[in-house]
Every structure is written in C-alpha cells, then in structure tokens.
Write an enzyme that holds these catalytic residues in place. Sequence first.
Site, PDB file in Angstrom:
ATOM      1  N   LYS A 267     -87.387 -69.065 -64.175  1.00  0.00           N
ATOM      2  CA  LYS A 267     -86.616 -67.885 -63.546  1.00  0.00           C
ATOM      3  C   LYS A 267     -85.660 -68.542 -62.545  1.00  0.00           C
ATOM      4  O   LYS A 267     -84.607 -69.327 -63.214  1.00  0.00           O
ATOM      5  CB  LYS A 267     -87.551 -67.150 -62.674  1.00  0.00           C
TER       6      LYS A 267
ATOM      7  N   THR B 169     -93.421 -70.138 -61.480  1.00  0.00           N
ATOM      8  CA  THR B 169     -93.010 -70.400 -62.962  1.00  0.00           C
ATOM      9  C   THR B 169     -91.827 -71.287 -62.664  1.00  0.00           C
ATOM     10  O   THR B 169     -91.177 -71.504 -61.642  1.00  0.00           O
ATOM     11  CB  THR B 169     -92.742 -69.153 -63.608  1.00  0.00           C
TER      12      THR B 169
ATOM     13  N   ARG C  14     -89.735 -72.534 -70.009  1.00  0.00           N
ATOM     14  CA  ARG C  14     -90.896 -71.582 -70.023  1.00  0.00           C
ATOM     15  C   ARG C  14     -91.923 -72.571 -69.318  1.00  0.00           C
ATOM     16  O   ARG C  14     -92.398 -73.311 -70.153  1.00  0.00           O
ATOM     17  CB  ARG C  14     -91.031 -71.133 -71.260  1.00  0.00           C
TER      18      ARG C  14
ATOM     19  N   ASP D 216     -97.132 -67.106 -54.570  1.00  0.00           N
ATOM     20  CA  ASP D 216     -96.641 -67.129 -55.710  1.00  0.00           C
ATOM     21  C   ASP D 216     -94.853 -66.837 -55.637  1.00  0.00           C
ATOM     22  O   ASP D 216     -94.555 -65.775 -55.462  1.00  0.00           O
ATOM     23  CB  ASP D 216     -97.059 -65.893 -56.510  1.00  0.00           C
TER      24      ASP D 216
HETATM   25  C1  LIG Z   1     -93.277 -64.158 -63.845  1.00  0.00           C
HETATM   26  C2  LIG Z   1     -94.207 -63.982 -62.944  1.00  0.00           C
HETATM   27  C3  LIG Z   1     -95.583 -64.452 -63.139  1.00  0.00           C
HETATM   28  C4  LIG Z   1     -96.100 -64.674 -64.585  1.00  0.00           C
HETATM   29  O1  LIG Z   1     -95.417 -65.565 -65.429  1.00  0.00           O
HETATM   30  P1  LIG Z   1     -95.601 -65.789 -66.768  1.00  0.00           P
HETATM   31  O2  LIG Z   1     -94.962 -66.960 -67.142  1.00  0.00           O
HETATM   32  O3  LIG Z   1     -94.902 -64.562 -67.460  1.00  0.00           O
HETATM   33  O4  LIG Z   1     -97.009 -65.501 -67.216  1.00  0.00           O
HETATM   34  C5  LIG Z   1     -96.594 -64.376 -62.075  1.00  0.00           C
HETATM   35  N1  LIG Z   1     -95.965 -64.128 -60.863  1.00  0.00           N
HETATM   36  C6  LIG Z   1     -94.925 -63.539 -60.585  1.00  0.00           C
HETATM   37  C7  LIG Z   1     -94.585 -63.226 -59.290  1.00  0.00           C
HETATM   38  C8  LIG Z   1     -94.069 -63.723 -61.391  1.00  0.00           C
HETATM   39  O5  LIG Z   1     -92.955 -63.140 -61.124  1.00  0.00           O
END
Ligand SMILES: *Cc1c(COP(=O)(O)O)cnc(C)c1O
Length: 404
Positions: free
Chosen positions: A220, A217, A226, A191
């Site tokens: 970020k 995602t 988004r 992730d």
């Molecule tokens: C932000 C994040 C998510 C989830 O993303 P959302 O779009 O807020 O559902 C999952 N895993 C990690 C490591 C994240 O930083």
Amino acid sequence: MAKSIKQLLKDEDKRQQETISLIASENIAPPEIRQAAGSSLMNKYSEGYPQKRYYGGNKVADVVEQMAVAVGRKLFRADHINVQPYSGTPAMMAIYFALMKPGDTAMGMSLPHGGHLTHGHKVNFSGKLYKFVQYGVDPDSGLLNYDEIETMAKIFKPKVIVCGATAYPRQIDFQRFGKIAKKAGAYLVADISHIAGLIVGGQHPYPFPHADVVMSTTHKTLRGPRGAIIACKASLAAAIDKAVFPGVQGGPHDNITAAKALCFQNAMKPEFKRYAAQIVKNAQALARALQKLDFNLITGGTDTHLILIDLTNKNITGKEAETALGKAGIILNKNMIPNDLRSPFDPSGIRLGVPVVTSRGMKESQMEQIALMIAKVIDKPKSKSVLSAVKKEVAACTKKFPIK
Ligand SMILES: *Cc1c(COP(=O)(O)O)cnc(C)c1O
C-alpha cells in the site's frame, strides 16, 4: 475468440496508464521491485528460516531473507520482524494464533466504521474463531472515541486489542491505545497496512514501543510487492515465527522476500520522506478542493493518504458514483460511512486515496484538477457528453504522468 493472458496483461498495463486510480490501498511498485517479484527466486523452496531450512540450495535465499530482516527491523524500529507473510490476512491469522486460543475475547474496529475484515467481522475467520467486540467512531465527529474504547476494554477484558483501519482519514494515537491495552492486560496489535509508508516516511507516529505486535502489508503506501510483515517485541518473537511457519504457511515466497528487501531499502532513503510528505500534501489539497465544491468529508479533512466522502447531500449513492466515475476513467471505491443507513453493496460514501497519483508524480495542482473532474461527473453522472469530456481530460493528464 478469448484473448490470451499475454494480451490481457498488455490490456491491464494500458488500463493502469490511462486511468486515474484513487483506490486508497493501491500503489505503483517501482520496476526493480516488480523485476524481483518475477525473478528466478520464484522457483525456489525454502520452508523454515535462514540457516534452518527443510530444503537444500538456499545459499542465496538465506542471504536475501536475512537482508530483508535486517533492513525491515530498522525501518519499523522493531526488536524482531518476520518477513514471510503472504499477505495481510494470513499475517493477522498468525498473530491471533500466536496470542490467543479459539473462543478468547478480542477488540477491533468495526468494518462499517473503517476497520478491516480481519479485525473481527462475522464473515471472516477472526469473527468466527474469536469473540470480537467491535468499537467504532463517534457518530458526529467521525473520530475514534478513546474514552469509550477504554471503557469497553475495562468491561470486556480482551486478550488482544487491534488498532488500525482501512478507511480512517486521521492519525491513530498509538500511545493512547498502548495505555488502554496495558490497563486492560491486553496485547496491543497495530495493523498499519494503510499507513506504513506514512509512518516510516515521517508523517505519522510510530506504533512501537506502544504496540506489542505490528502488522503491515507491503503493497500500500509502502510501495512494495504484494505481501506483509509482522514486527514484534523480543518476548513474542518465537511465538510469532512459529505461528507463521509452520502454523499458517508453508514455504515463503523468496521472490517476494527479495522485493520486500528492495522496498525497505527504498523506504530508508531521504527521497521516501519527500514522497510520504507529498502524499499527505496531495491528500490535503484534494480534500480542500473537494470541500470548496461542497463535498462533505468525514472528519472534515485528512491527515493521511485518504479521504472519505459522505455523498448524502449530492443525490447520488456510492455505487452510482463509483460506476459513473469509472466510465470517465477515474477509479475509486464505494465505501460505508460511519452510521451508514444504506447497504455495504450500495453505501452512502466513496473513499479516495492518493498513493498511486503521487507515485506518478502528480502534485497539488493536479489534485485541484481531479477534484473538479470528480465534481463534474457527480453533478451529471448520466450525461454522456460530461463523461466523455472528463475522460478526455483524464487521458491528457495521465499521459503527462506515465507509470514507469
Ligand atoms: C489491506 C489490509 C489488510 C489485508 O491485507 P490483504 O493483503 O488484502 O490480505 C489487513 N488490514 C488492513 C488494515 C488492511 O488495510
């Protein structure tokens, strides 16, 4: 009288312009990406995948999704990519549905140690549907203890091992995780939500070929809309696609798919490498300046976009720090630190990230200035004169680095 939404949106523009956001998961998407997200593709329905839709009128939507897939695959160095996930959490759900049955065992990083809710926390679907065993960081160094993770994997024989974090300031050794997963007969899911921009920008190693599945995602460090993507090895492509649609989602958000395509194109450019390098330089400059001001950083520094501060030597809690800094126009979040003795609602730490300020064009000298402002507020969090003086400094600084 209540304000209109139109007015509230203007208020939010102003709030973002006039504050310094150090929220590690936030960024500023460029105007063309925001335009695509608000485009007429929002009005379209296209359940299914390109050339295999359940609705007519997908001539444009098909090409857009195919473009996002083609660039995305290259960007993440993946055999296969699915660009339809609405966000990180539904993407993790689709991955677990594809790889496990309810009740199966998995391993993930615990939330108080820096993992995400979807990595097996008991209040999240992941912790409710699967038997998640949680690993953490070494209490002294704050670093992942790979030997311990390997031992746990041997004992618990998980079907899936998840690596990745929301509050870990150091590089993740995907190669080591890959070896651990292989020995345990587990799938490795990386992730990379927080660090995707650093990876494709050349500041952090790639998860492939060590991982079987990669989730990220797009909003970020990647600086996109988004949303999220799932990339995987060819052998898992059909299972992942089926789990996303029709498993977890209905129609994809084609407007966001267009914005993702633009985000991936941007991330392929040489400028993005410079941007990612500047993010790390800024985080390290901020870390050094904070250390000089006697702040205690978990792991002693950073090689990512984020910093985790242990405030126990500063006579202030994470929540008090978040509130006081917020009043001065510096926005960040309270955060648990490894082995925190306080509650998640008022933990001992704060998390700082530099993607937003780097997107605004700030460099190392502004990081030093921000560290000083933070120190002033943390030293006298109740002093009105300190808060208003820092707020003025924030206003002058943000004016010089407007959001485009
Ligand atoms: C932000 C994040 C998510 C989830 O993303 P959302 O779009 O807020 O559902 C999952 N895993 C990690 C490591 C994240 O930083």
